[in-house]
Design a protein around this motif. Sequence first.
Motif, short mmCIF file in Angstrom:
data_model
loop_
_atom_site.label_atom_id
_atom_site.label_comp_id
_atom_site.label_asym_id
_atom_site.label_seq_id
_atom_site.Cartn_x
_atom_site.Cartn_y
_atom_site.Cartn_z
N LEU A 80 39.19 49.20 40.90
CA LEU A 80 38.15 49.67 40.00
C LEU A 80 36.80 49.80 40.69
O LEU A 80 36.46 48.98 41.55
CB LEU A 80 37.98 48.70 38.82
N ALA A 81 36.03 50.78 40.26
CA ALA A 81 34.64 50.94 40.71
C ALA A 81 33.76 51.03 39.48
O ALA A 81 34.13 51.66 38.48
CB ALA A 81 34.49 52.20 41.54
N GLN A 82 32.59 50.38 39.57
CA GLN A 82 31.67 50.36 38.44
C GLN A 82 30.28 50.79 38.90
O GLN A 82 29.83 50.40 39.99
CB GLN A 82 31.62 48.96 37.84
N PRO A 83 29.56 51.55 38.09
CA PRO A 83 28.23 52.01 38.47
C PRO A 83 27.19 50.90 38.52
O PRO A 83 26.09 51.09 39.01
CB PRO A 83 27.89 53.06 37.41
N THR A 84 27.56 49.71 38.04
CA THR A 84 26.66 48.56 38.09
C THR A 84 26.64 47.93 39.47
O THR A 84 25.91 46.96 39.71
CB THR A 84 27.07 47.52 37.03
N GLY A 85 27.46 48.46 40.40
CA GLY A 85 27.43 48.00 41.77
C GLY A 85 28.56 47.09 42.18
O GLY A 85 28.49 46.45 43.22
N GLN A 86 29.63 47.03 41.40
CA GLN A 86 30.77 46.20 41.75
C GLN A 86 32.01 47.06 41.99
O GLN A 86 32.18 48.11 41.36
CB GLN A 86 31.12 45.19 40.63
N THR A 87 32.85 46.56 42.88
CA THR A 87 34.21 47.06 42.99
C THR A 87 35.13 45.87 42.78
O THR A 87 34.79 44.75 43.17
CB THR A 87 34.51 47.72 44.36
N THR A 114 22.17 45.36 45.64
CA THR A 114 21.22 45.41 44.53
C THR A 114 21.84 45.08 43.18
O THR A 114 21.16 45.13 42.16
CB THR A 114 20.58 46.81 44.45
N ALA A 115 23.14 44.75 43.15
CA ALA A 115 23.84 44.48 41.88
C ALA A 115 23.70 43.02 41.49
O ALA A 115 23.49 42.14 42.32
CB ALA A 115 25.32 44.82 42.04
N LYS A 116 23.83 42.76 40.17
CA LYS A 116 23.97 41.38 39.71
C LYS A 116 25.23 40.80 40.33
O LYS A 116 26.22 41.52 40.53
CB LYS A 116 24.07 41.32 38.19
N THR A 117 25.24 39.52 40.59
CA THR A 117 26.38 38.89 41.24
C THR A 117 27.50 38.61 40.25
O THR A 117 27.32 37.87 39.29
CB THR A 117 25.97 37.58 41.93
N VAL A 118 28.64 39.23 40.49
CA VAL A 118 29.88 38.94 39.77
C VAL A 118 30.82 38.33 40.80
O VAL A 118 31.13 38.95 41.82
CB VAL A 118 30.49 40.20 39.14
N ASP A 119 31.25 37.09 40.56
CA ASP A 119 32.09 36.39 41.52
C ASP A 119 33.58 36.70 41.36
O ASP A 119 34.30 36.78 42.35
CB ASP A 119 31.86 34.88 41.41
N ALA A 120 34.04 36.84 40.13
CA ALA A 120 35.46 37.09 39.88
C ALA A 120 35.62 37.60 38.45
O ALA A 120 34.76 37.37 37.60
CB ALA A 120 36.27 35.81 40.07
N THR A 121 36.73 38.28 38.20
CA THR A 121 37.06 38.74 36.85
C THR A 121 38.53 38.48 36.56
O THR A 121 39.34 38.30 37.48
CB THR A 121 36.76 40.24 36.64
#
Length: 158
Positions: A80-87, A114-121
């Motif tokens: 997945l790719a997200q415009p919020t800056g995460q893959t 520059t994205a908010k930090t997402v560690d895991a989903t």
Amino acid sequence: MSLHPALEPVSALLGVWSGPGRGEYPTLDSFEYTEEVTFTDIGKPFLVYSQRTWAPDGRPLHVETGYFRVPGDGTVEFVLAQPTGQTELAEGTLSLEASGFSVELRSRVVNAPTAKTVDATARTLRLEGDRLTTTFAMAAVGVPMTDHLASVLTRQVG
């Protein structure tokens, strides 16, 4: 064009799904949304995935896009790719059931600088007939893995 044999167990995902969802997270106020998910076959051993959501007043909220892969042995990969800056590279298992199937996925996340930090989903997809139930949890911005989103989608005809 015929469906790749690896995709037969998940062929019922093909099409457009939509319905209501609800979100919550310790850093946000609870909210409701409408979600639309599309799974498309292009004759390769993956389904093309697109998702978008709207607020009750029609404002766009989120979009993501990617590929749903079934490499075999009961495994599933969701890229997945997200415009919020995460893959996300989500991996998990496919459990076939009498009325459909379920998929449990855990992901590794890469954040843009520059994205908010997402560690895991973590995601679940449960298909029962023409009803697709989804859940999404995340560990982000210093909060441990916590439920975030849930939706109940129905297959759109036409």
